[in-house]
Structure formats: C-alpha cells, structure tokens
Design a protein around this motif. Structure first.
Motif, PDB file in Angstrom:
ATOM      1  N   ALA A   1       0.627  -0.830   0.075  1.00 21.98           N
ATOM      2  CA  ALA A   1       0.182  -0.011  -0.059  1.00 21.98           C
ATOM      3  C   ALA A   1       0.774   1.332  -0.314  1.00 21.98           C
ATOM      4  N   ASN A   2       2.080   0.821  -0.353  1.00 22.53           N
ATOM      5  CA  ASN A   2       3.316   2.234   0.273  1.00 22.53           C
ATOM      6  C   ASN A   2       2.612   3.114   1.092  1.00 22.53           C
ATOM      7  N   GLU A   3       2.548   2.636   2.549  1.00 18.63           N
ATOM      8  CA  GLU A   3       3.156   3.545   3.612  1.00 18.63           C
ATOM      9  C   GLU A   3       3.639   2.553   4.832  1.00 18.63           C
ATOM     10  N   ILE A   4       4.446   2.431   3.794  1.00 24.20           N
ATOM     11  CA  ILE A   4       6.840   2.522   4.441  1.00 24.20           C
ATOM     12  C   ILE A   4       7.890   2.867   3.790  1.00 24.20           C
ATOM     13  N   TYR A   5       8.044   3.512   4.695  1.00 23.32           N
ATOM     14  CA  TYR A   5       9.229   4.155   3.790  1.00 23.32           C
ATOM     15  C   TYR A   5      10.628   4.064   4.073  1.00 23.32           C
TER      16      TYR A   5
ATOM     17  N   MET B   1       9.735   4.725   8.626  1.00 26.32           N
ATOM     18  CA  MET B   1       8.546   5.982   8.901  1.00 26.32           C
ATOM     19  C   MET B   1       8.304   4.720   8.335  1.00 26.32           C
ATOM     20  N   ARG B   2       6.708   3.970   8.784  1.00 26.56           N
ATOM     21  CA  ARG B   2       5.391   3.407   8.593  1.00 26.56           C
ATOM     22  C   ARG B   2       3.959   4.786   9.234  1.00 26.56           C
ATOM     23  N   TYR B   3       2.888   4.777   8.061  1.00 31.07           N
ATOM     24  CA  TYR B   3       1.949   4.899   8.708  1.00 31.07           C
ATOM     25  C   TYR B   3       0.451   4.411   7.864  1.00 31.07           C
ATOM     26  N   GLY B   4      -0.073   4.896   8.631  1.00 27.69           N
ATOM     27  CA  GLY B   4      -1.430   4.812   8.547  1.00 27.69           C
ATOM     28  C   GLY B   4      -2.656   5.747   7.806  1.00 27.69           C
ATOM     29  N   TYR B   5      -3.780   5.689   8.380  1.00 26.21           N
ATOM     30  CA  TYR B   5      -5.170   6.253   8.231  1.00 26.21           C
ATOM     31  C   TYR B   5      -6.209   6.631   9.682  1.00 26.21           C
ATOM     32  N   PHE B   6      -6.181   7.468  10.073  1.00 28.32           N
ATOM     33  CA  PHE B   6      -6.878   7.977  11.607  1.00 28.32           C
ATOM     34  C   PHE B   6      -8.546   8.293  10.890  1.00 28.32           C
ATOM     35  N   TRP B   7      -9.191   7.291  10.948  1.00 32.10           N
ATOM     36  CA  TRP B   7     -10.984   7.675  10.893  1.00 32.10           C
ATOM     37  C   TRP B   7     -11.004   6.825   8.856  1.00 32.10           C
ATOM     38  N   ASP B   8      -9.755   6.325   8.641  1.00 28.44           N
ATOM     39  CA  ASP B   8      -9.549   5.504   7.321  1.00 28.44           C
ATOM     40  C   ASP B   8      -9.284   6.640   6.249  1.00 28.44           C
ATOM     41  N   ASN B   9      -9.232   8.107   6.601  1.00 27.59           N
ATOM     42  CA  ASN B   9      -9.133   9.370   6.124  1.00 27.59           C
ATOM     43  C   ASN B   9      -7.783  10.069   6.636  1.00 27.59           C
TER      44      ASN B   9
ATOM     45  N   PHE C   1      -1.468   9.293   9.600  1.00 29.29           N
ATOM     46  CA  PHE C   1      -1.187   9.025  10.766  1.00 29.29           C
ATOM     47  C   PHE C   1       0.376   8.489  10.739  1.00 29.29           C
ATOM     48  N   MET C   2       1.044   9.082  11.426  1.00 31.06           N
ATOM     49  CA  MET C   2       2.279   8.546  11.278  1.00 31.06           C
ATOM     50  C   MET C   2       2.214   7.343  12.129  1.00 31.06           C
ATOM     51  N   ASN C   3       2.696   6.020  11.955  1.00 31.78           N
ATOM     52  CA  ASN C   3       2.568   5.469  13.339  1.00 31.78           C
ATOM     53  C   ASN C   3       3.923   4.931  14.057  1.00 31.78           C
ATOM     54  N   MET C   4       4.829   5.452  13.048  1.00 32.88           N
ATOM     55  CA  MET C   4       6.579   5.041  13.230  1.00 32.88           C
ATOM     56  C   MET C   4       7.508   5.485  12.518  1.00 32.88           C
ATOM     57  N   LEU C   5       7.996   6.644  13.400  1.00 35.17           N
ATOM     58  CA  LEU C   5       9.598   6.786  13.007  1.00 35.17           C
ATOM     59  C   LEU C   5      10.635   6.453  13.320  1.00 35.17           C
ATOM     60  N   TRP C   6      11.756   5.606  13.288  1.00 41.26           N
ATOM     61  CA  TRP C   6      13.226   5.221  14.119  1.00 41.26           C
ATOM     62  C   TRP C   6      14.233   5.295  12.718  1.00 41.26           C
ATOM     63  N   ILE C   7      15.534   6.452  13.268  1.00 49.94           N
ATOM     64  CA  ILE C   7      16.208   5.713  12.521  1.00 49.94           C
ATOM     65  C   ILE C   7      17.816   5.858  14.113  1.00 49.94           C
ATOM     66  N   ASP C   8      17.900   4.822  13.132  1.00 52.51           N
ATOM     67  CA  ASP C   8      19.368   3.765  14.389  1.00 52.51           C
ATOM     68  C   ASP C   8      20.055   4.770  14.491  1.00 52.51           C
TER      69      ASP C   8
ATOM     70  N   GLU D   1       4.634  14.519   1.181  1.00 49.76           N
ATOM     71  CA  GLU D   1       2.977  13.437  -0.078  1.00 49.76           C
ATOM     72  C   GLU D   1       2.367  13.768  -0.014  1.00 49.76           C
ATOM     73  N   MET D   2       1.797  13.180   2.121  1.00 49.25           N
ATOM     74  CA  MET D   2       0.318  13.797   1.454  1.00 49.25           C
ATOM     75  C   MET D   2       0.174  14.498   1.240  1.00 49.25           C
ATOM     76  N   TYR D   3       0.756  15.973   1.099  1.00 43.79           N
ATOM     77  CA  TYR D   3      -0.784  17.269   0.747  1.00 43.79           C
ATOM     78  C   TYR D   3      -0.650  16.851  -0.330  1.00 43.79           C
ATOM     79  N   LYS D   4       0.652  15.937  -1.325  1.00 44.44           N
ATOM     80  CA  LYS D   4       0.145  16.008  -2.640  1.00 44.44           C
ATOM     81  C   LYS D   4      -0.960  15.140  -2.836  1.00 44.44           C
ATOM     82  N   LYS D   5      -0.962  14.505  -2.323  1.00 43.96           N
ATOM     83  CA  LYS D   5      -2.142  13.147  -2.323  1.00 43.96           C
ATOM     84  C   LYS D   5      -3.787  14.037  -1.802  1.00 43.96           C
TER      85      LYS D   5
END
Length: 135
Positions: free
Chosen positions: A32-36, A49-57, A60-67, A86-90
């Motif tokens: 779904a292209n929800e992980i960078y 970094m991964r995200y999903g959608y709050f209220w399905d719309n 919502f960034m769920n995780m940002l991890w940098i070593d 990227e979210m703005y462009k969508k």
C-alpha cells in the motif's frame, strides 16, 4: 540520506526491527506504499517511517525510527517534512501522529508545528499525546 518506498526486499529488515507492527501487516503496508525506508549514502538501511489513516481518511504517522548512530543529524525532520509533502500531494490538508508523554518525541513534533489535539489513556500505560498539523 535517501527516503524510498519500502519494497518486498525490505521485508526482513522491517520484520526484524519493527516490533510494533504485526507480521501479517508488513506486506500489505509495503504493497500500500505506507512504509518508507531510510538509507545512508552506501544504500544501507538506517531506519523507517510508516503510517496509516485515522478514521480511514487522515494520514497518521505510526512510527518513525532512525538507528541510534544516525540520530541528532536532522534526518527525522527531513523524513517528517518529506512525508507531509507526499500527503499534501495526495490531497490531505491535515496529518496526525502521537507520542507517549514520557518520550522526548513530543518536543520534536511540536518544533515541527504539530499541535496537541487530545490524548489517550490506556490502563498501565503512559499518556499517549495525539498531535495534528495542518499542511
């Protein structure tokens, strides 16, 4: 640093490191292209970094991890700004994230313009701060 959409070849890296994501959801989120994936100059993975959608719309960034070795270099800020763009462009006008009240990340997000929007209190857990940002 390079920020790229995760591919199936990144599955083992994510499986090994992201302990907050159910194994059965890794491939669907990759597809779904929800992980960078974050890569250093030598193309080695240094975070994700991964995200999903709050209220399905609402993104919502769920995780940002940098070593650890790559922290405090401004990379987190680059990733968040990249994702917001990227979210703005969508077509999104608002993004969300959260952090525990006992984590330093809340200050990081506030510096990037995120505003406190509420909280979640689960039994035997620190307060989860919900943050939003208009983009």
């Amino acid at each position: 640093m390079e920020i790229e959409l995760a591919t199936v070849s990144d599955y083992p890296y994510i499986l090994d490191r992201d302990k907050h994501l159910l194994e059965r959801l890794i491939l669907p989120k990759i597809n779904a292209n929800e992980i960078y994936i974050l890569r250093n100059q030598e193309s080695a993975n240094i975070g994700w970094m991964r995200y999903g959608y709050f209220w399905d719309n609402t993104p919502f960034m769920n995780m940002l991890w940098i070593d650890e070795a790559y922290r405090s270099r401004g990379l987190g800020k680059q990733v968040v700004l990249f994702w917001e763009n990227e979210m703005y462009k969508k077509g999104s006008k608002l993004v969300m994230t959260s952090t525990l009240a006992n984590e330093e990340a809340q200050h990081f997000y506030r510096k990037l313009g995120y505003k406190d929007a509420g909280c979640l209190l689960l039994e035997n857990e620190p307060l989860e701060i919900i943050l939003t940002k208009a983009i």
